[in-house]
Structure formats: structure tokens, C-alpha cells
Design an enzyme around this catalytic site. Structure first.
Site, short mmCIF file in Angstrom:
data_model
loop_
_atom_site.label_atom_id
_atom_site.label_comp_id
_atom_site.label_asym_id
_atom_site.label_seq_id
_atom_site.Cartn_x
_atom_site.Cartn_y
_atom_site.Cartn_z
N LYS A 94 0.86 -1.11 -0.14
CA LYS A 94 0.00 -0.01 0.12
C LYS A 94 0.77 1.22 0.11
CE LYS A 94 -4.40 -1.44 1.87
NZ LYS A 94 -4.32 -2.77 2.06
N GLU A 116 -9.78 7.18 3.60
CA GLU A 116 -10.87 6.25 4.16
C GLU A 116 -9.78 5.21 4.56
OE1 GLU A 116 -10.35 6.24 0.83
OE2 GLU A 116 -10.12 4.04 0.65
N SER A 383 1.66 -9.67 -0.65
CA SER A 383 1.34 -8.19 -0.65
C SER A 383 1.68 -7.52 0.57
CB SER A 383 -0.18 -8.07 -1.07
OG SER A 383 -0.97 -8.88 -0.39
C1 LIG Z 1 -5.03 -3.97 1.69
C2 LIG Z 1 -4.32 -5.34 1.36
C3 LIG Z 1 -4.58 -6.15 0.30
C4 LIG Z 1 -5.97 -5.88 -0.78
O1 LIG Z 1 -5.87 -4.67 -1.36
P1 LIG Z 1 -5.59 -4.77 -2.66
O2 LIG Z 1 -5.89 -3.36 -3.39
O3 LIG Z 1 -6.55 -5.82 -3.47
O4 LIG Z 1 -4.16 -5.17 -3.20
C5 LIG Z 1 -4.02 -7.17 0.04
N1 LIG Z 1 -2.73 -7.44 0.88
C6 LIG Z 1 -2.52 -6.69 1.96
C7 LIG Z 1 -1.31 -7.16 2.69
C8 LIG Z 1 -3.30 -5.52 2.04
O5 LIG Z 1 -2.75 -4.61 3.05
#
Ligand SMILES: *Cc1c(COP(=O)(O)O)cnc(C)c1O
Length: 401
Positions: A94, A116, A383
């Protein structure tokens, strides 16, 4: 197959039938200004090098492409590589987007940032870059989410941002997003609204995609240099879709690389308790965009469920809806239990504890890799890191921490 001359989104912000600008008239000028400014600023050399500098020195990029040797051997098929977004500052992808958007805000002369947040991850990422640049920051958060995510609320406050509790509707993410929009309309002269995924009205899906594309661009280079070929398959989890879009986008024209997004199957698609609009939803309009949504026959948005708070969103970015329809990407689900199993497996076998969101992508890799041969390569986007999820996992196991 998307071609270079068929640029998406088009000038109306559309990805095929999806995307667009479905907002109150009062918001249209603000979005038009943002779209125009972004087109100008994104090509500016100085701006690009500012973004590059923060990605390197503040976020810690490039993130490694890690060969999961033991896990690949255990699954007995394709070679599995992990794109280590979990190693970024603040622990997830993010930050890539918020670093870019706040520099855009500064270029546009804005002095106040709003955002948000649902689970609090985007709130933390936004408050982090606001602190980095000494800008005023207000984070809208549903009253329910504030109760559930007290740790992230506290983090946001320590970072110097103000958290505003939203007690309309279901008191969760979608209500926080509505409230942030309202703030933006009122304060648009000095305020920039940082959206946290490839969702919302145009130009947000494009802006967030572009800033997250650093992930896929790095994978292109790393694949060439470290693997010697392009991956056969890219896998990422899909909530709003920003980590998946960031990985997929630079590969859209590489037809030999398959793309798979994994949504939250929750307790099972047949239970209705999930967050899988691409797999089990229908088309509609929410948060300023046309896309796939979880809704009933009357168009009422349904409650979502996932073990992973970051996937708990009833919509999805419009570019994914389009990629699904044209068949360039495929979308599947992993349920809560499969995600939990994958979370534990990667931790045990590789010493890497993934976020529960990421674990959905890993659960698909677990199923898929054994059917592929050892010359084939899967790259999965890690992610985020799992530290934030320890309490959730312990709770499920009935362990008190
Ligand atoms: C917020 C988040 C997601 C999901 O958000 P996307 O916009 O679909 O990438 C996935 N993995 C983590 C670790 C997150 O914090």
C-alpha cells in the site's frame, strides 16, 4: 489482448464497460482537475525522480524476487518465486501508492490529506507519508472498524493524523469512503483525497495502478536477470485489486504469461459469506465506478466476509472487471481455511510469514504448482507481512495472547 493503441482507461475513464465517473455533480470538477493535473505531472522529470527517490530511500525498493526453493520442492511442480512486498516500509504494497499520491498532492499545491480506511492498513500508509511530508492528515473510519482495529487506530494517531469516526450505514469501509468524498467536496481547494486501491471514480483506478506498477516493472527486470525467462504465471490476491493490478499491468501484452487473481472465498461462495464479486457478484455502480459488486436483486450492497480484513470489500477495481470479461486474466477464490493453511505452510517451510490477504494467493499456488512442470515459473505477489494477523490466527486457534 490489449494493444498499445487501445489505451485504457479511455478519456471517459472507462475500461470497456467498467469504471467511469458516477458521482454527484459537485465532485465532477475536482475529479476533472485531478485527471488533468495527473496527466501533466506524471510525465514531469523532476516529479518522477522525486517518486523514485522515495521508493528507494523511504520504502526500500526494489523489493527482492525470492526463490522459494523448499516450498517449490515440497509442492513438486513449478518453480515458485515470491515478490517480497512484505519487506516494504510499513509491511505491505500500500505504501507504493501513498508515496506517489502525496507527491502528486504537493505538486498540485494541496496542504491537507484525507483518506478512508477499513482495516486500517491504508490509514496507516497514508498517515505515514503525511508525517514524512509534514502534511495535515484526516482519516475516516467506520465506528465498527475503529472498535475492531484499535491497534491501527492508535498507530494512525501516533503518526499525527486525526481519525474521524463514521457512524452512518453499516459503520464500515463503504460508509467511511462516502464520508471522505463528502469532506473532499467541501474542502477541495486545499485537500487531496488519497484512495487506497484501484477503485473509485476515474482517475483513481488509473493513478493507483500506475503507482503500484513499480511492482510488475521490477518483476520484468528481475525475471530477465535472475530467472532468464518471463514467468509462466503471475498470482496475486484481489481485494480492491491494487497489488494484483500493480503486478499484472506491465505484463498485459506478454501473452505467454498467465494472470490469476484470487478473491476471498470466505466461508464458501454458496454461503453468501465471502468477498468475491468477480466470481459470484454482478454488475452495478458503487463508489463512483461501474464494476462487479456483491449485491442483492434490488441492488443493495451485501455484507462481506473474509478472514483477511484487507479483502473485505464488496466491489473490485474496474480494470479487473474488464480483464475478466476479455479473458486476459482469470479470477478464482480461496476460502478462509485454505488461506489459513497456506499462511502456516509458507511460514513453516520458508520462514516467511505472509499477510492473510496474501495467503489467498498462496493457497491457489498450492493447488496449481503441482500440475506444472519444473521448468515453469510462478511469481506470486507477497502483498504484505503477517505480523498484523497474529491475533486473528491465535483467536481462530482458541489461543489467548
Ligand atoms: C489492503 C491489502 C490487500 C488488498 O488490497 P488490494 O488493493 O486488493 O491489493 C492485500 N494484501 C495486503 C497485505 C493488504 O494490506
Amino acid at each position: 489482448m490489449p494493444k498499445k493503441d487501445k489505451k485504457v482507461p479511455d478519456s471517459q475513464g472507462r475500461f470497456g464497460a467498467y469504471g467511469g465517473v458516477y458521482v454527484a455533480e459537485t465532485l465532477v470538477p475536482a475529479l476533472e482537475e485531478l485527471a488533468q493535473q495527473y496527466e501533466l505531472i506524471k510525465e514531469n522529470k523532476e516529479f518522477k525522480s522525486e517518486v523514485q527517490n522515495d521508493l528507494e530511500k523511504f520504502v526500500g525498493r526494489p523489493s527482492p524476487l525470492y526463490f522459494a526453493k523448499r516450498w517449490s520442492k515440497q509442492l513438486g511442480g513449478a518453480k515458485i518465486y515470491l515478490k517480497r512486498e512484505d519487506l516494504n516500509h510499513t509491511g505491505a504494497h500500500k505504501i507504493n501508492n501513498t508515496v506517489g499520491q502525496i507527491l502528486l498532492a504537493k505538486r498540485m499545491g494541496k496542504t491537507r490529506i484525507i483518506a478512508e480506511t477499513g482495516a486500517g492498513q491504508h490509514g496507516v500508509a497514508t498517515a505515514t507519508v503525511a508525517a514524512r511530508h509534514g502534511m495535515k492528515c484526516v482519516v475516516y473510519m467506520g465506528e465498527e472498524d475503529i472498535k475492531r482495529q484499535s491497534l491501527n487506530v492508535y498507530r494512525i494517531k501516533i503518526l499525527g493524523a486525526e481519525v474521524i469516526s463514521v457512524n452512518s450505514g453499516s459503520k464500515t469501509l463503504k460508509d467511511a469512503m462516502n464520508e471522505a468524498m463528502r469532506d473532499w467536496v467541501t474542502n477541495v481547494d486545499d485537500t487531496y483525497y488519497i484512495i487506497g486501491s484501484v477503485a473509485g471514480p476515474h482517475p483513481y483506478p488509473q493513478i493507483v495502478r500506475d503507482f503500484n506498477s513499480v511492482v510488475g516493472k521490477e518483476v520484468l527486470v528481475q525475471s530477465k536477470e535472475e530467472i532468464g525467462k518471463m514467468p509462466d504465471l503471475l498470482v496475486a490476491c484481489v481485494g480492491g485489486g491494487s497489488n494484483a493490478m500493480g503486478l499484472f499491468y506491465p505484463f498485459l501484452e506478454i501473452s505467454t504469461t498467465d494472470l490469476v487473481g484470487v478473491e476471498a472465498g470466505g466461508l464458501g461462495l454458496d454461503t453468501g459469506k465471502h468477498a468475491a464479486p468477480l466470481n459470484a457478484g454482478s454488475e452495478g455502480v458503487l463508489h463512483g465506478m461501474r464494476t462487479y459488486l456483491m449485491q442483492d436483486d434490488k441492488g443493495q450492497i451485501q455484507d462481506t466476509h473474509s478472514i483477511a480484513a484487507g479483502l473485505d470489500y464488496p466491489g473490485v477495481g474496474p480494470e479487473h472487471a474488464w480483464l475478466k470479461d476479455i479473458g486476459r486474466a482469470n479470477y478464482t477464490t480461496a476460502n478462509d481455511q485454505e488461506a489459513l493453511d497456506a499462511f502456516k505452510e509458507l511460514t513453516l517451510v520458508e520462514g516467511i510469514m505472509p499477510a492473510l490477504e496474501t495467503a489467498h494467493a498462496l493457497a491457489y499456488v498450492k493447488k496449481k504448482a503441482p500440475s506444472m512442470d519444473s521448468e515453469q515459473v510462478i511469481v506470486v505477489n507477497v502483498s504484505g507481512r503477517g505480523d498484523k494477523d497474529i491475533n486473528t490466527v491465535a483467536n481462530i486457534e482458541g489461543i489467548e495472547l
